[in-house]
Structures are given as structure tokens and as C-alpha cells.
Design an enzyme around this catalytic site. Structure first.
Site, PDB file in Angstrom:
ATOM      1  N   GLY A   1     -33.129  37.770   8.229  1.00 11.81           N
ATOM      2  CA  GLY A   1     -32.217  37.268   7.193  1.00 11.81           C
ATOM      3  C   GLY A   1     -32.416  35.790   6.912  1.00 11.81           C
ATOM      4  N   CYS A   2     -32.640  35.018   7.975  1.00 12.42           N
ATOM      5  CA  CYS A   2     -32.795  33.565   7.805  1.00 12.42           C
ATOM      6  C   CYS A   2     -34.096  33.241   7.073  1.00 12.42           C
ATOM      7  CB  CYS A   2     -32.753  32.863   9.160  1.00 12.42           C
ATOM      8  SG  CYS A   2     -31.157  33.091   9.984  1.00 12.42           S
ATOM      9  N   THR A   3     -35.140  34.017   7.366  1.00 15.40           N
ATOM     10  CA  THR A   3     -36.421  33.812   6.677  1.00 15.40           C
ATOM     11  C   THR A   3     -36.259  34.129   5.195  1.00 15.40           C
ATOM     12  OG1 THR A   3     -37.650  34.339   8.684  1.00 15.40           O
ATOM     13  CG2 THR A   3     -38.852  34.516   6.605  1.00 15.40           C
TER      14      THR A   3
END
Length: 199
Positions: free
Chosen positions: A46-48
Site C-alpha cells: 500500500g505504501c509503495t
């Protein structure tokens, strides 16, 4: 619950960036809006995705270019992890290491996913004067953050235009500003274009 920083000046801070250099953020000092996003973990799915959506928006969206928005990412990951993340994803904006959690504390960012994630996924939109205008706190919906920033940049740009408009206009005309014609050629320009075509 309304975030305690909304309507207040955004705290300034210094943190090490992915390049190891100290990055100073003083909202309002450059006269441009700031999108400050806190995220749980560099390299996670998700962060990527979220980080790359901001990268792509800066490269491709006129709104992001026009408003000269400053995008800054922050997580608790150490500098070497941030460096790896930035290089792998070719991120074009500062990604900072808040290993001690001091900046998260200043911005009232808690843990995410019911305490399972060290940091919640929270994005702050700060206007060109350094005031926090809105906060989006949703750890699971990573794709909502870039959209949230787009929506706010649109709103801030409209406000700036309103301020820049001549103030001598009659008060009754004000409500029509929101329903102003979309940007593009004016009626007179279209008329001239039509005449040119007919000629």
C-alpha cells in the site's frame, strides 16, 4: 473527530531525508501548498502504491505542476531503508525518516490498523500560508490520498484566483464566481475564431 491541527499553523520540523541530508519543512515559507503524508512502512504494498501515485501526479498532472505543491513523505523507517525505497521507486520528492516519532507526535499521528501498524496513513493538506486545511486519515485506503490532495489543490487554486480577482466588483456578482465559465477561450475569442473560419 476533527483533527486538532485543522485551522492552525502546521508545525515546522527537521528530519533526515533518504539522502542522509537534513530536510527542513517550514510550511508557508515558500508560499506554496504542502501535502505532507505519513505512511506505515517503506516498501510495503500500500505504501509503495501511495508513494508512486504522488510521484506520478507530480510528473503528469498539470494541477500539481501549476500549484507548485510540495509533497513530503514521512515514515518511521531508518534512513537506509528510505534511501532504498526512494531509489527503487524513483521518487522525486523528499521522503523523511521520523525514527524517534517526534514529528508524528507534533502532527498527532497515531498508530494505524488498531495499533498493528507503527504509523497510521495520514495526509495533511497545508495551504500556501502554512495553515492546516484538512486531514485524511485512512490506513487501508492508500489510493484515496493522492485524490484527496488533488481535490484540495483544486480548491486552493480557486481560492487564490478569487483573492487575485479585482476587488472593485459589485458584491452581488460574487456568488457567480463558483459557476464561472470553465477555463479556456472567452466568448470574444470564440467569436473571432468563428469569423476567421468563415473568412
Amino acid at each position: 473527530m476533527v483533527h486538532p491541527l485543522i485551522g492552525k499553523s502546521a508545525p515546522s520540523f527537521e528530519l533526515p531525508g533518504a539522502d542522509g541530508e537534513t530536510y527542513t519543512l517550514t510550511p508557508g515559507s515558500k508560499g506554496v501548498p504542502v501535502a505532507l503524508f505519513f505512511y506505515p512502512k517503506s516498501g510495503s504494498y500500500g505504501c509503495t502504491k501511495e508513494a508512486c501515485q504522488f510521484r506520478d501526479a507530480l510528473a503528469e498532472k498539470d494541477l500539481f505542476k501549476r500549484t507548485k505543491v510540495e509533497i513530503v513523505g514521512v515514515s518511521s523507517d531508518p534512513v537506509d531503508k528510505q534511501k532504498e525505497f526512494v531509489e527503487k521507486q524513483k521518487l522525486t520528492y523528499p521522503v523523511l525518516s521520523d525514527a524517534k516519532g517526534e514529528v508524528r507526535k507534533a502532527y498527532h499521528v497515531g498508530k494505524g490498523l488498531f495499533g498493528l501498524a507503527e504509523t497510521a496513513r495520514v495526509t495533511f493538506i497545508i495551504d500556501s500560508k502554512g495553515t492546516v486545511r484538512d486531514v485524511l486519515d485512512t490506513t487501508l485506503n492508500y489510493s484515496a490520498h493522492a485524490k484527496f490532495v488533488s481535490k484540495w489543490l483544486d480548491k486552493l487554486e480557486a481560492e487564490e484566483k478569487k483573492v487575485a480577482a479585482p476587488s472593485g466588483a459589485p458584491a452581488a456578482a460574487e456568488p457567480t464566481e463558483d459557476t464561472a465559465a470553465p477555463e479556456g477561450p472567452t466568448a470574444a475569442e470564440l467569436g473571432r475564431a468563428a469569423e476567421a473560419v468563415e473568412a
